[in-house]
Write a protein that holds these residues in place. Structure first.
Motif, PDB file in Angstrom:
ATOM      1  N   TYR A   1      -8.705  -3.736   2.462  1.00 16.60           N
ATOM      2  CA  TYR A   1     -10.088  -3.854   2.000  1.00 16.60           C
ATOM      3  C   TYR A   1     -10.467  -5.321   1.777  1.00 16.60           C
ATOM      4  N   LYS A   2     -11.701  -5.647   2.109  1.00 18.71           N
ATOM      5  CA  LYS A   2     -12.213  -7.001   1.898  1.00 18.71           C
ATOM      6  C   LYS A   2     -12.697  -7.112   0.456  1.00 18.71           C
ATOM      7  N   ARG A   3     -11.833  -7.608  -0.393  1.00 20.96           N
ATOM      8  CA  ARG A   3     -12.076  -7.756  -1.824  1.00 20.96           C
ATOM      9  C   ARG A   3     -12.730  -6.503  -2.425  1.00 20.96           C
TER      10      ARG A   3
ATOM     11  N   GLU B   1     -15.621  -2.446   4.168  1.00 24.31           N
ATOM     12  CA  GLU B   1     -15.360  -3.618   4.997  1.00 24.31           C
ATOM     13  C   GLU B   1     -13.884  -3.964   4.885  1.00 24.31           C
ATOM     14  N   PHE B   2     -13.295  -4.383   6.021  1.00 23.21           N
ATOM     15  CA  PHE B   2     -11.846  -4.538   6.070  1.00 23.21           C
ATOM     16  C   PHE B   2     -11.460  -5.872   6.694  1.00 23.21           C
ATOM     17  N   GLU B   3     -10.251  -6.301   6.362  1.00 26.22           N
ATOM     18  CA  GLU B   3      -9.708  -7.527   6.932  1.00 26.22           C
ATOM     19  C   GLU B   3      -8.338  -7.234   7.520  1.00 26.22           C
TER      20      GLU B   3
ATOM     21  N   LEU C   1      -6.443   4.386   6.536  1.00 20.05           N
ATOM     22  CA  LEU C   1      -5.365   3.486   6.948  1.00 20.05           C
ATOM     23  C   LEU C   1      -5.257   2.263   6.040  1.00 20.05           C
ATOM     24  N   ALA C   2      -6.346   1.904   5.362  1.00 18.08           N
ATOM     25  CA  ALA C   2      -6.300   0.776   4.429  1.00 18.08           C
ATOM     26  C   ALA C   2      -5.634   1.156   3.114  1.00 18.08           C
ATOM     27  N   GLY C   3      -5.500   2.444   2.864  1.00 14.48           N
ATOM     28  CA  GLY C   3      -4.903   2.910   1.615  1.00 14.48           C
ATOM     29  C   GLY C   3      -3.393   2.969   1.683  1.00 14.48           C
TER      30      GLY C   3
ATOM     31  N   TRP D   1      -5.493 -14.335 -20.835  1.00 18.82           N
ATOM     32  CA  TRP D   1      -4.805 -15.233 -19.914  1.00 18.82           C
ATOM     33  C   TRP D   1      -4.603 -14.646 -18.508  1.00 18.82           C
ATOM     34  N   VAL D   2      -4.955 -13.374 -18.296  1.00 16.77           N
ATOM     35  CA  VAL D   2      -4.816 -12.787 -16.960  1.00 16.77           C
ATOM     36  C   VAL D   2      -5.973 -13.270 -16.088  1.00 16.77           C
ATOM     37  N   LYS D   3      -5.651 -13.863 -14.975  1.00 18.39           N
ATOM     38  CA  LYS D   3      -6.656 -14.442 -14.079  1.00 18.39           C
ATOM     39  C   LYS D   3      -6.593 -13.771 -12.701  1.00 18.39           C
ATOM     40  N   GLY D   4      -7.724 -13.814 -12.000  1.00 16.94           N
ATOM     41  CA  GLY D   4      -7.763 -13.403 -10.598  1.00 16.94           C
ATOM     42  C   GLY D   4      -8.123 -11.949 -10.346  1.00 16.94           C
ATOM     43  N   TRP D   5      -8.198 -11.110 -11.401  1.00 12.93           N
ATOM     44  CA  TRP D   5      -8.449  -9.684 -11.183  1.00 12.93           C
ATOM     45  C   TRP D   5      -9.878  -9.452 -10.715  1.00 12.93           C
ATOM     46  N   TYR D   6     -10.031  -8.502  -9.814  1.00 15.77           N
ATOM     47  CA  TYR D   6     -11.357  -8.030  -9.437  1.00 15.77           C
ATOM     48  C   TYR D   6     -11.284  -6.522  -9.209  1.00 15.77           C
ATOM     49  N   HIS D   7     -12.431  -5.864  -9.221  1.00 13.69           N
ATOM     50  CA  HIS D   7     -12.469  -4.405  -9.148  1.00 13.69           C
ATOM     51  C   HIS D   7     -12.855  -3.928  -7.764  1.00 13.69           C
ATOM     52  N   ASN D   8     -12.020  -3.061  -7.199  1.00 11.72           N
ATOM     53  CA  ASN D   8     -12.372  -2.318  -5.998  1.00 11.72           C
ATOM     54  C   ASN D   8     -12.103  -0.848  -6.299  1.00 11.72           C
TER      55      ASN D   8
END
Length: 597
Positions: free
Chosen positions: A52-54, A59-61, A170-172, A576-583
């Motif tokens: 998955y694209k972020r 959308e996929f990469e 297939l992305a899963g 202090w946890v950095k970089g997380w995003y939600h999909n």
């Protein structure tokens, strides 16, 4: 831990991400698993062809496939496999590994498992047994190998029908790629078509890779101690490069107070936080000692399911009066009574703080086939009582045995899941409130029981649970991924509900006039399977929508489940946890993007 030096909070375990979970995983086999706890582990230890694209779910990469093409008719997918990729145990990735992994999954096809979602579009069947009964075992295997083949540096997947959700699947975690040579060396399927039955439909612990793993993902398995924790170490040879954190630990901590204390002490970087306890997190967020994300789309639902005929040797067989009644919920009035006796609005308010939407059947809002006008069961003790009196042969003038003799039933949920506990106890309270009016024994006796997650899933698979709470995170964004798991004979939940107990079902089209004809079915399960297949194969979107409308309405009319809530998510982390995003398509966190600092 929250002492400050030069304005910077002190971080315990700066190179390790530690998560506090309410339950354990079930397996490490990508083809077998169908729960989010197992999927989280597999998601991070294995790679799939695409990713998955972020935050996007459509959308996929490139991942293990550096590029791909889709034929104009939408039935042939060609993936060019990346070179130079290493497995954790040292093997080199090849197109043969990719083809083997997908073929193995289709042939393993364990009962109640995830392979239906690939079998449907690739072979046009809901199970490999269905195909094998038609053409024999060898030819069924050959069909699998012809549909998923190697052509030079490419893997080619040929479909029976155009199916755009294939890329999401297939992305899963089901697209995880195994090392063919390593698998064979460890005693798994050897790729031959004359012996695949030996590895077909195994129990979880009988899988070759039940508790071992060898992927190409950013983390590799260090140790799994069931019921306690699972540890991972960074795979420094990952083709994307090294992940920021060297280790990840998932700790099984079912009890909320213990999890909270560990978080406050800085021993957890994130954790499961039931909505009933978010008020205890508010001061931490306000003081900057925790970071909260809320109103997260989840593509997730929580519902309660009936088993129309419980396995007779189950310790949870219902009673009608003093007699065992495995098929207690084959009576529609029992199911309608339970629907009317659950105060779903209060459940959403108390368990989810109102951060959820009332369900109107198996298909959630926003998808083809969702009908916002579909009626729901109102909370009404009067209607609940009336249905209980009609159950098992009762009439308006003479109540039946469910009311006169009472009954006993066990409501089950997984340990630590406070939201499900609240729903079960609301239903328990409402049903047992009639005992005062009935004024004599035997009473209506409702037991609420929690079970550890792996034990809970085993009991579900063994058809031992009478009424059980569970959630569904969609595999791909399409109504078929809701009606199939919920209603189909091979569905993750429908397959364990024994719909076939309801005999001689007449289907009269409601929304689909002119689309489908009235039809008599041998049983309720046959009707579900037929309607679901017709909806999937219907190429006219408007016609497909009407069939899904019918499925949605019929599921409510038959009261096959207690449909409850579409959820919005919350997540809590240490600052202090950095970089997380939600999909919303991720089963859990993708650790590769996380860092601490």
């Amino acid at each position: 831990i929250f002492g400050v030096t030069s304005g910077v909070a002190q971080i315990k375990n700066p190179d390790t991400y530690i998560y506090g979970s309410i339950g354990d995983l079930e397996t490490l086999d990508p083809a077998w698993h169908y729960d989010t706890a197992s999927a989280t582990a597999i998601f991070n230890m294995y790679d799939s062809l695409i990713f998955y694209k972020r935050e996007k779910i459509d959308e996929f990469e490139p991942a293990l496939a550096e590029s791909w093409t889709i034929s104009p008719d939408g039935k042939t997918y060609t993936f060019k496999i990346r070179k130079g990729v290493k497995f954790h145990e040292g093997g080199d990735l090849s197109p043969a590994d990719v083809a083997y992994s997908l073929q193995r999954g289709l042939l393993q096809d364990r009962s109640g498992g995830p392979q239906w979602m690939l079998l449907d579009p690739i072979l046009g069947v809901s199970s490999i047994d269905e195909l094998a009964k038609e053409v024999g075992d060898v030819k069924a295997c050959e069909a699998v190998q012809q549909a998923i083949s190697v052509e030079g540096d490419n893997v080619v997947i040929k479909l029976k029908i155009p199916f755009s959700p294939l890329l999401q699947i297939l992305a899963g975690s089901w697209g995880a790629v195994l090392d063919k040579e390593w698998m064979i060396a460890n005693g798994d399927w050897d790729g031959k078509c004359d012996n695949w039955r030996k590895w077909h439909d195994p129990a979880a612990e009988k899988s070759t890779i039940f508790n071992k793993a060898n992927g190409t993902g950013p983390y590799k398995l260090e140790k799994w101690t069931p019921g306690e924790e699972i540890r991972y170490t960074r795979f420094d040879g990952h083709w994307r490069g090294k992940a920021p954190l060297a280790k990840v630990v998932y700790k099984v901590i079912p009890e909320w107070g213990t999890r909270l204390a560990a978080f406050q002490a800085g021993d957890l970087d994130s954790m499961d936080v039931p909505r009933a306890f978010v008020a205890q997190m508010d001061p931490l967020v306000q003081q900057g000692k925790a970071v909260m994300y809320k109103d997260l789309p989840t593509n997730t639902a929580q519902d309660a399911f009936f088993n129309f005929k419980v396995e007779e040797k189950s310790p949870f067989v219902p009673l009608l009066g003093r007699d065992k009644k495995p098929d207690l919920f084959s009576d529609i009035h029992m199911r309608k009574a339970f629907n009317h006796c659950l105060d779903t609005d209060t459940y959403i308010k108390e368990a989810w703080l109102g951060e959820a939407k009332r369900r109107r059947g198996p298909i959630p809002s926003g998808l083809l086939g969702y009908n916002p006008e579909q009626p729901v069961y109102e909370f009404s003790l009067e209607k609940c009582e009336a249905e209980l009196k009609l159950a098992w042969g009762g009439t308006a003038d003479k109540p039946g045995p469910a009311w006169e003799q009472g009954f006993q039933v066990t409501l089950t949920y997984n340990t630590g899941n406070v939201q499900r506990k609240i729903a079960a106890e609301l239903l328990e309270k409402a049903l047992e409130s009639f005992n005062a009016k009935r004024g004599r024994a035997p009473s209506i006796n409702v037991n609420v029981l929690d079970m550890p997650w792996p034990s809970y899933l085993k009991a579900l698979d063994a058809e031992q649970l009478a009424v059980f709470w569970i959630g569904w995170l969609e595999d791909y964004h399409h109504p078929h991924d809701w009606v199939q798991p919920y209603l189909h004979s091979r569905g993750a939940f429908g397959g364990f509900q024994q719909f076939e107990v309801i005999q001689n079902v007449h289907y009269e089209p409601v929304h689909a006039k002119g689309i489908l004809q009235p039809k008599d079915y041998k049983n309720l399960q046959e009707m579900w399977d037929d309607l679901i297949e017709k909806a999937l194969l219907e190429t006219d979107v408007k016609k497909a929508e009407k069939i899904y409308f019918d499925i949605q309405k019929l599921a409510m009319d038959w009261a096959v489940d207690i449909f409850q809530a579409e959820l919005l998510g919350r997540r809590y982390f240490q600052p202090w946890v950095k970089g997380w995003y939600h999909n919303p398509a991720y089963p859990g966190d993708w650790w590769f993007v996380l860092s601490k600092g």
